[in-house]
Scaffold this motif. Structure first.
Motif, PDB file in Angstrom:
ATOM      1  N   GLY A 167      -2.682   0.454  -4.291  1.00 50.74           N
ATOM      2  CA  GLY A 167      -2.204  -0.891  -4.009  1.00 50.74           C
ATOM      3  C   GLY A 167      -3.371  -1.790  -3.609  1.00 50.74           C
ATOM      4  O   GLY A 167      -4.489  -1.607  -4.063  1.00 50.74           O
ATOM      5  N   THR A 168      -3.075  -2.740  -2.732  1.00 53.68           N
ATOM      6  CA  THR A 168      -4.106  -3.669  -2.281  1.00 53.68           C
ATOM      7  C   THR A 168      -4.909  -3.012  -1.156  1.00 53.68           C
ATOM      8  O   THR A 168      -4.413  -2.842  -0.053  1.00 53.68           O
ATOM      9  CB  THR A 168      -3.487  -4.981  -1.782  1.00 53.68           C
ATOM     10  OG1 THR A 168      -2.718  -5.552  -2.839  1.00 53.68           O
ATOM     11  CG2 THR A 168      -4.581  -5.944  -1.342  1.00 53.68           C
ATOM     12  N   ILE A 169      -6.144  -2.635  -1.471  1.00 52.18           N
ATOM     13  CA  ILE A 169      -6.993  -1.895  -0.538  1.00 52.18           C
ATOM     14  C   ILE A 169      -8.087  -2.817  -0.017  1.00 52.18           C
ATOM     15  O   ILE A 169      -8.784  -3.452  -0.803  1.00 52.18           O
ATOM     16  CB  ILE A 169      -7.618  -0.672  -1.230  1.00 52.18           C
ATOM     17  CG1 ILE A 169      -6.528   0.240  -1.800  1.00 52.18           C
ATOM     18  CG2 ILE A 169      -8.518   0.078  -0.270  1.00 52.18           C
ATOM     19  CD1 ILE A 169      -5.608   0.819  -0.758  1.00 52.18           C
ATOM     20  N   TYR A 170      -8.235  -2.858   1.314  1.00 48.39           N
ATOM     21  CA  TYR A 170      -9.279  -3.645   1.935  1.00 48.39           C
ATOM     22  C   TYR A 170     -10.407  -2.738   2.424  1.00 48.39           C
ATOM     23  O   TYR A 170     -10.184  -1.565   2.724  1.00 48.39           O
ATOM     24  CB  TYR A 170      -8.719  -4.464   3.094  1.00 48.39           C
ATOM     25  CG  TYR A 170      -7.762  -5.538   2.666  1.00 48.39           C
ATOM     26  CD1 TYR A 170      -6.394  -5.389   2.833  1.00 48.39           C
ATOM     27  CD2 TYR A 170      -8.228  -6.716   2.075  1.00 48.39           C
ATOM     28  CE1 TYR A 170      -5.509  -6.372   2.442  1.00 48.39           C
ATOM     29  CE2 TYR A 170      -7.349  -7.709   1.685  1.00 48.39           C
ATOM     30  CZ  TYR A 170      -5.995  -7.527   1.865  1.00 48.39           C
ATOM     31  OH  TYR A 170      -5.120  -8.505   1.463  1.00 48.39           O
ATOM     32  N   SER A 171     -11.577  -3.295   2.521  1.00 49.63           N
ATOM     33  CA  SER A 171     -12.745  -2.486   2.877  1.00 49.63           C
ATOM     34  C   SER A 171     -12.841  -2.211   4.373  1.00 49.63           C
ATOM     35  O   SER A 171     -13.605  -1.340   4.791  1.00 49.63           O
ATOM     36  CB  SER A 171     -14.035  -3.161   2.395  1.00 49.63           C
ATOM     37  OG  SER A 171     -14.154  -4.439   2.985  1.00 49.63           O
ATOM     38  N   ILE A 172     -12.105  -2.947   5.178  1.00 47.14           N
ATOM     39  CA  ILE A 172     -12.064  -2.706   6.621  1.00 47.14           C
ATOM     40  C   ILE A 172     -10.735  -2.039   6.936  1.00 47.14           C
ATOM     41  O   ILE A 172      -9.664  -2.619   6.731  1.00 47.14           O
ATOM     42  CB  ILE A 172     -12.234  -4.002   7.416  1.00 47.14           C
ATOM     43  CG1 ILE A 172     -13.598  -4.627   7.115  1.00 47.14           C
ATOM     44  CG2 ILE A 172     -12.100  -3.731   8.922  1.00 47.14           C
ATOM     45  CD1 ILE A 172     -13.815  -5.973   7.761  1.00 47.14           C
ATOM     46  N   VAL A 189       0.852  -1.184   0.000  1.00 50.86           N
ATOM     47  CA  VAL A 189       0.000   0.000   0.000  1.00 50.86           C
ATOM     48  C   VAL A 189       0.894   1.242   0.000  1.00 50.86           C
ATOM     49  O   VAL A 189       1.802   1.363   0.807  1.00 50.86           O
ATOM     50  CB  VAL A 189      -0.933   0.021   1.217  1.00 50.86           C
ATOM     51  CG1 VAL A 189      -1.721   1.320   1.264  1.00 50.86           C
ATOM     52  CG2 VAL A 189      -1.881  -1.186   1.175  1.00 50.86           C
ATOM     53  N   GLN A 190       0.607   2.151  -0.908  1.00 51.99           N
ATOM     54  CA  GLN A 190       1.339   3.415  -0.971  1.00 51.99           C
ATOM     55  C   GLN A 190       0.375   4.552  -0.628  1.00 51.99           C
ATOM     56  O   GLN A 190      -0.781   4.540  -1.058  1.00 51.99           O
ATOM     57  CB  GLN A 190       1.911   3.653  -2.361  1.00 51.99           C
ATOM     58  CG  GLN A 190       2.984   2.644  -2.773  1.00 51.99           C
ATOM     59  CD  GLN A 190       2.395   1.320  -3.210  1.00 51.99           C
ATOM     60  OE1 GLN A 190       1.421   1.285  -3.937  1.00 51.99           O
ATOM     61  NE2 GLN A 190       2.980   0.220  -2.752  1.00 51.99           N
ATOM     62  N   LEU A 191       0.875   5.498   0.137  1.00 51.26           N
ATOM     63  CA  LEU A 191       0.073   6.648   0.555  1.00 51.26           C
ATOM     64  C   LEU A 191       0.728   7.917   0.035  1.00 51.26           C
ATOM     65  O   LEU A 191       1.921   8.136   0.252  1.00 51.26           O
ATOM     66  CB  LEU A 191      -0.034   6.715   2.073  1.00 51.26           C
ATOM     67  CG  LEU A 191      -0.627   5.490   2.753  1.00 51.26           C
ATOM     68  CD1 LEU A 191      -0.569   5.647   4.278  1.00 51.26           C
ATOM     69  CD2 LEU A 191      -2.056   5.265   2.312  1.00 51.26           C
ATOM     70  N   VAL A 192      -0.048   8.759  -0.620  1.00 50.04           N
ATOM     71  CA  VAL A 192       0.462  10.009  -1.177  1.00 50.04           C
ATOM     72  C   VAL A 192      -0.323  11.170  -0.592  1.00 50.04           C
ATOM     73  O   VAL A 192      -1.549  11.237  -0.752  1.00 50.04           O
ATOM     74  CB  VAL A 192       0.370  10.015  -2.707  1.00 50.04           C
ATOM     75  CG1 VAL A 192       0.862  11.345  -3.260  1.00 50.04           C
ATOM     76  CG2 VAL A 192       1.176   8.861  -3.293  1.00 50.04           C
ATOM     77  N   GLU A 193       0.403  12.062   0.080  1.00 48.92           N
ATOM     78  CA  GLU A 193      -0.235  13.223   0.714  1.00 48.92           C
ATOM     79  C   GLU A 193      -0.092  14.453  -0.172  1.00 48.92           C
ATOM     80  O   GLU A 193       0.861  14.561  -0.949  1.00 48.92           O
ATOM     81  CB  GLU A 193       0.412  13.532   2.064  1.00 48.92           C
ATOM     82  CG  GLU A 193       0.421  12.384   3.045  1.00 48.92           C
ATOM     83  CD  GLU A 193       1.806  11.865   3.348  1.00 48.92           C
ATOM     84  OE1 GLU A 193       2.025  11.347   4.460  1.00 48.92           O
ATOM     85  OE2 GLU A 193       2.684  11.977   2.461  1.00 48.92           O
TER      86      GLU A 193
END
Length: 114
Positions: A25-30, A1-5
């Motif tokens: 990336g791989t995103i989960y619903s929880i 998972v990548q986070l871009v601010e």
């Protein structure tokens, strides 16, 4: 998972800024997603997070001034910062927790100064 601010910058006391963070990336619903901050010489502290249920959680120093919200997709959060103070100056880090793992963005500088 990548986070871009995005959305940091310089603002005068009493002003407003809006931060955005998008996860890929791989995103989960929880999940739990939001913001922490770290000022020079201080520990990283909670600003605000929001769960997939929509329930927010705020740090004591920002309650009533900052508002966290989600985008329509499950991978985006926003932080509306109002009535900014010099003590809000810090690097703001996007955070996401899912499936037992924590992820962090690279950080965006917020400076509150006249």
């Amino acid at each position: 998972v990548q986070l871009v601010e995005s959305g940091g910058g310089l603002v005068q006391p009493g002003g407003s800024l809006r931060l955005s963070c998008a996860a890929s990336g791989t995103i989960y619903s929880i999940f739990d997603m939001g913001w922490f901050r770290q000022a020079p010489g201080k520990q990283r502290e909670l600003v605000a997070t929001i769960a997939n249920t929509g329930i927010p959680n705020y740090g004591a120093s920002v309650k009533g001034r900052f508002t966290i919200s989600r985008g329509n997709a499950e991978n985006t959060v926003f932080l509306q910062m109002n009535s900014l103070r010099p003590e809000d100056t810090a690097v703001y880090y996007c955070y996401r927790s899912q499936s037992g793992r924590d992820y962090w963005g690279q950080g965006t500088q917020v400076t509150v100064s006249s």
